[in-house]
Write a protein that holds these residues in place. Structure first.
Motif, PDB file in Angstrom:
ATOM      1  N   TYR A   1       0.644  -1.322  -0.202  1.00  0.00           N
ATOM      2  CA  TYR A   1       0.292  -0.203   0.085  1.00  0.00           C
ATOM      3  C   TYR A   1       1.317   1.327   0.029  1.00  0.00           C
ATOM      4  O   TYR A   1       1.680   1.324   1.134  1.00  0.00           O
TER       5      TYR A   1
ATOM      6  N   LEU B   1      -2.135  11.029   1.144  1.00  0.00           N
ATOM      7  CA  LEU B   1      -2.646  10.392   2.775  1.00  0.00           C
ATOM      8  C   LEU B   1      -1.622  10.870   4.395  1.00  0.00           C
ATOM      9  O   LEU B   1      -2.117  10.812   5.105  1.00  0.00           O
TER      10      LEU B   1
ATOM     11  N   PRO C   1      -4.740   3.028  -0.341  1.00  0.00           N
ATOM     12  CA  PRO C   1      -5.348   1.972   0.881  1.00  0.00           C
ATOM     13  C   PRO C   1      -6.722   3.024   0.942  1.00  0.00           C
ATOM     14  O   PRO C   1      -6.790   3.983   0.340  1.00  0.00           O
ATOM     15  N   MET C   2      -7.534   2.262  -0.072  1.00  0.00           N
ATOM     16  CA  MET C   2      -9.506   2.725   0.058  1.00  0.00           C
ATOM     17  C   MET C   2     -10.200   2.671   1.913  1.00  0.00           C
ATOM     18  O   MET C   2     -10.115   1.878   2.932  1.00  0.00           O
ATOM     19  N   ARG C   3     -10.727   3.646   1.979  1.00  0.00           N
ATOM     20  CA  ARG C   3     -10.747   4.173   3.394  1.00  0.00           C
ATOM     21  C   ARG C   3     -12.587   2.902   3.093  1.00  0.00           C
ATOM     22  O   ARG C   3     -13.294   2.761   1.970  1.00  0.00           O
ATOM     23  N   SER C   4     -12.644   1.898   4.117  1.00  0.00           N
ATOM     24  CA  SER C   4     -14.489   1.605   4.257  1.00  0.00           C
ATOM     25  C   SER C   4     -15.841   2.103   4.281  1.00  0.00           C
ATOM     26  O   SER C   4     -15.165   3.344   5.591  1.00  0.00           O
TER      27      SER C   4
END
Length: 83
Positions: A4, A39, A80-83
């Motif tokens: 990531y 990020l 990285p994707m946030r949920s």
């Protein structure tokens, strides 16, 4: 397996592997590293308009006396994707 972007990892190398840079507190250009900047922002320094800094982990080395392991941060890889 792709890392990531922003992932920090120990490596036993004396060179920067492709897609990684040594966590030495250096300044990075925002225009060339937009994903990483999005990020971490200016958490570790920089002016926030043209540059930002990556963390300086040179003294956080668990094997600093032997200088065998160094921390590197991923500048390429999966975002990285946030949920």
């Amino acid at each position: 397996m792709d890392p990531y972007i922003g992932q920090i990892q120990l490596f036993p190398y004396n060179f920067e592997p492709r897609g990684w840079v040594l966590c030495d507190g250096r300044s990075m250009q925002i225009m060339q590293n937009q994903a990483l900047y999005s990020l971490i922002g200016i958490t570790f320094g920089g002016n926030g308009t043209t540059e930002f800094k990556i963390p300086d982990l040179r003294n956080a080395n668990p094997l600093a006396t032997t200088n065998q392991m160094k921390y590197y941060i991923a500048i390429e890889g999966l975002y990285p994707m946030r949920s």
